[in-house]
Design a protein around this motif. Structure first.
Motif, PDB file in Angstrom:
ATOM      1  N   LYS A 184       0.849  -1.195   0.000  1.00  0.00           N
ATOM      2  CA  LYS A 184       0.000   0.000   0.000  1.00  0.00           C
ATOM      3  C   LYS A 184       0.884   1.244   0.000  1.00  0.00           C
ATOM      4  N   MET A 185       1.447   1.504  -1.154  1.00  0.00           N
ATOM      5  CA  MET A 185       2.339   2.648  -1.318  1.00  0.00           C
ATOM      6  C   MET A 185       2.253   3.121  -2.765  1.00  0.00           C
ATOM      7  N   LYS A 186       2.698   4.338  -2.994  1.00  0.00           N
ATOM      8  CA  LYS A 186       2.692   4.917  -4.334  1.00  0.00           C
ATOM      9  C   LYS A 186       4.070   5.501  -4.601  1.00  0.00           C
ATOM     10  N   ILE A 187       4.737   5.007  -5.624  1.00  0.00           N
ATOM     11  CA  ILE A 187       6.043   5.527  -6.019  1.00  0.00           C
ATOM     12  C   ILE A 187       5.801   6.723  -6.926  1.00  0.00           C
ATOM     13  N   SER A 188       6.087   7.907  -6.429  1.00  0.00           N
ATOM     14  CA  SER A 188       5.753   9.126  -7.163  1.00  0.00           C
ATOM     15  C   SER A 188       6.885   9.608  -8.055  1.00  0.00           C
ATOM     16  N   VAL A 230       5.177   0.793   5.741  1.00  0.00           N
ATOM     17  CA  VAL A 230       5.334  -0.206   4.683  1.00  0.00           C
ATOM     18  C   VAL A 230       6.626  -0.990   4.928  1.00  0.00           C
ATOM     19  N   ASP A 231       6.536  -2.288   4.828  1.00  0.00           N
ATOM     20  CA  ASP A 231       7.709  -3.152   4.932  1.00  0.00           C
ATOM     21  C   ASP A 231       8.197  -3.426   3.502  1.00  0.00           C
ATOM     22  N   PHE A 232       9.206  -2.681   3.080  1.00  0.00           N
ATOM     23  CA  PHE A 232       9.667  -2.786   1.693  1.00  0.00           C
ATOM     24  C   PHE A 232      11.020  -3.487   1.589  1.00  0.00           C
ATOM     25  N   ARG A 233      11.345  -4.383   2.517  1.00  0.00           N
ATOM     26  CA  ARG A 233      12.617  -5.108   2.430  1.00  0.00           C
ATOM     27  C   ARG A 233      12.655  -6.011   1.209  1.00  0.00           C
ATOM     28  N   LEU A 234      11.551  -6.716   0.973  1.00  0.00           N
ATOM     29  CA  LEU A 234      11.498  -7.566  -0.216  1.00  0.00           C
ATOM     30  C   LEU A 234      11.479  -6.728  -1.491  1.00  0.00           C
TER      31      LEU A 234
END
Length: 412
Positions: free
Chosen positions: A153-157, A178-182
């Motif tokens: 649940k994130m948006k790369i702007s 957000v857990d973005f390690r993977l």
């Protein structure tokens, strides 16, 4: 933003200076500062300020030390120190105004945040920098696809490469943690570069990307606004605005920053008004405030049970009624103090410099002209009939009377 000599061409490049946003006035860039000291020489014996301001992608600016004492001017492309390697940016401000900007943003000259400038960028540095900038847009599309596949649940702007193309910074927005390690592992395998994730707010995202607001102008956050203060719905209530989220929200989805611009003026004006929840006690009954007009200084009250009949009072009259109730000498009714609405006087247009009246097209056409036109049209129709029918217009022969014949018969 655009300077006075620039205009956009068909290919999106500036027509006037043709420097692609790096003109000498630096008016083509976001959050620019006009150097009004550029044409003034320093006094004798005084050295120029050793720090300069350098701009990177989307208005990101930092201060750097000019330890090598390079001759720099606005628009020069320079290679500066970075956390690892070097970065490439454009000089946007030099001289004493840099000292003012650093004092305004509370950045000390001796702090570790102020890095140094290596050199003016060579052609090789510029080629690597431009090649990295061209990779950013396709990378952003691919990064969004990976984030959606991982159900994050994130948006790369936005994505910004360092000048030497050794690191890519991913700017993203998210309402939750957000857990973005993977995600970083897949980004590193996909793009083969060092990855840095940086979370920004929704207002910062709008400031980086830019856009046009509902007022028709460029967004304040992307042109001149640097500090983002919190905006609450109470700001709209104080200004008597309807709480419509579609009208009060900006491009970022949050409340518009311009709601705070005039809030202090409204708060100062409301200090002279009685509280809206204060009821007016009269001998006729209790009146409740229904509406106020800050600009006119008026309030409208209605008796309890007679909600359709509003009585307009000035703020001074309302204070008198409240004070009379506190002194236990209530007034008879609101009708004694109700102000009569003054009809607005229509101001006619005055021809002071020779202009025509603004209502010259609103005047009805006179009936005399219509009568004259009808009279002129009638003989034209008769002529048209005579041309088509040759017998038309000839008088019919009159029948001869038999009066003489009758007389001759009598004589015979």
């Amino acid at each position: 933003m655009g300077c006075g000599s620039c205009s956009t061409g068909k290919d999106g490049q500036p027509k006037g200076c043709k420097n692609n946003g790096t003109c000498g006035t630096d008016g083509c860039n976001k959050l620019t500062v006009f150097d009004w000291l550029s044409n003034m020489a320093l006094p004798n014996g005084q050295e120029a300020f050793q720090c300069v301001e350098v701009r990177f992608k989307n208005g990101r600016k930092h201060f750097f030390k000019n330890t090598e004492k390079l001759t720099l001017s606005m628009g020069d492309v320079v290679a500066v120190e970075a956390s690892s390697g070097h970065d490439v940016g454009v000089v946007t401000l030099t001289g004493e105004l840099v000292r003012v900007q650093m004092k305004k943003k509370r950045v000390k000259v001796d702090s570790e945040e102020v890095l140094k400038i290596y050199r003016k960028a060579s052609q090789k540095d510029i080629d690597i920098w431009q090649a990295a900038r061209e990779r950013e847009e396709p990378m952003k599309v691919r990064a969004r696809e990976i984030a959606i596949r991982l159900q994050l649940k994130m948006k790369i702007s936005d994505i910004e490469f360092q000048g030497d193309a050794s690191k890519a910074t991913f700017y993203y927005t998210a309402e939750e943690r957000v857990d973005f390690r993977l995600l970083i592992k897949e980004f590193a395998q996909e793009f083969r570069t060092r990855i840095e994730m940086r979370q920004i707010g929704f207002r910062q995202e709008a400031a980086r990307l830019g856009g046009i607001g509902s007022c028709g102008r460029e967004l304040c956050c992307s042109t001149w606004l640097t500090d983002f203060r919190s905006v609450t719905t109470s700001a709209a209530r104080y200004q008597q605005l309807s709480l419509n989220p579609q009208k009060l929200a900006g491009q970022c989805g949050k409340l518009k920053c311009c709601l705070n611009y005039e809030l202090d003026s409204y708060l100062d004006a409301l200090k002279e008004f009685p509280r809206q929840d204060a009821k007016l006690q009269t001998q006729k009954g209790t009146a409740v405030c229904q509406k106020i007009d800050i600009f006119k200084g008026s309030l409208w009250y209605a008796y309890e049970g007679e909600w359709m009949n509003w009585h307009e009072l000035t703020k001074d009259q309302a204070k008198i009624i409240i004070q009379a109730a506190k002194d236990k000498k209530p007034v008879a009714s609101l009708e004694e103090f109700a102000t009569q609405l003054q009809q607005e006087v229509e101001i006619d247009f005055s021809n002071v410099v020779g202009q025509d009246s603004l209502t010259r097209f609103d005047k009805p056409k006179s009936s005399q002209n219509k009568k004259k036109r009808k009279k002129k049209r009638k003989p034209q129709k008769a002529n048209a009939n005579t041309n088509n029918n040759p017998k038309a217009g000839q008088k019919k022969p009159q029948k001869k009377s038999n009066h003489k014949k009758n007389n001759t018969s009598k004589d015979a």
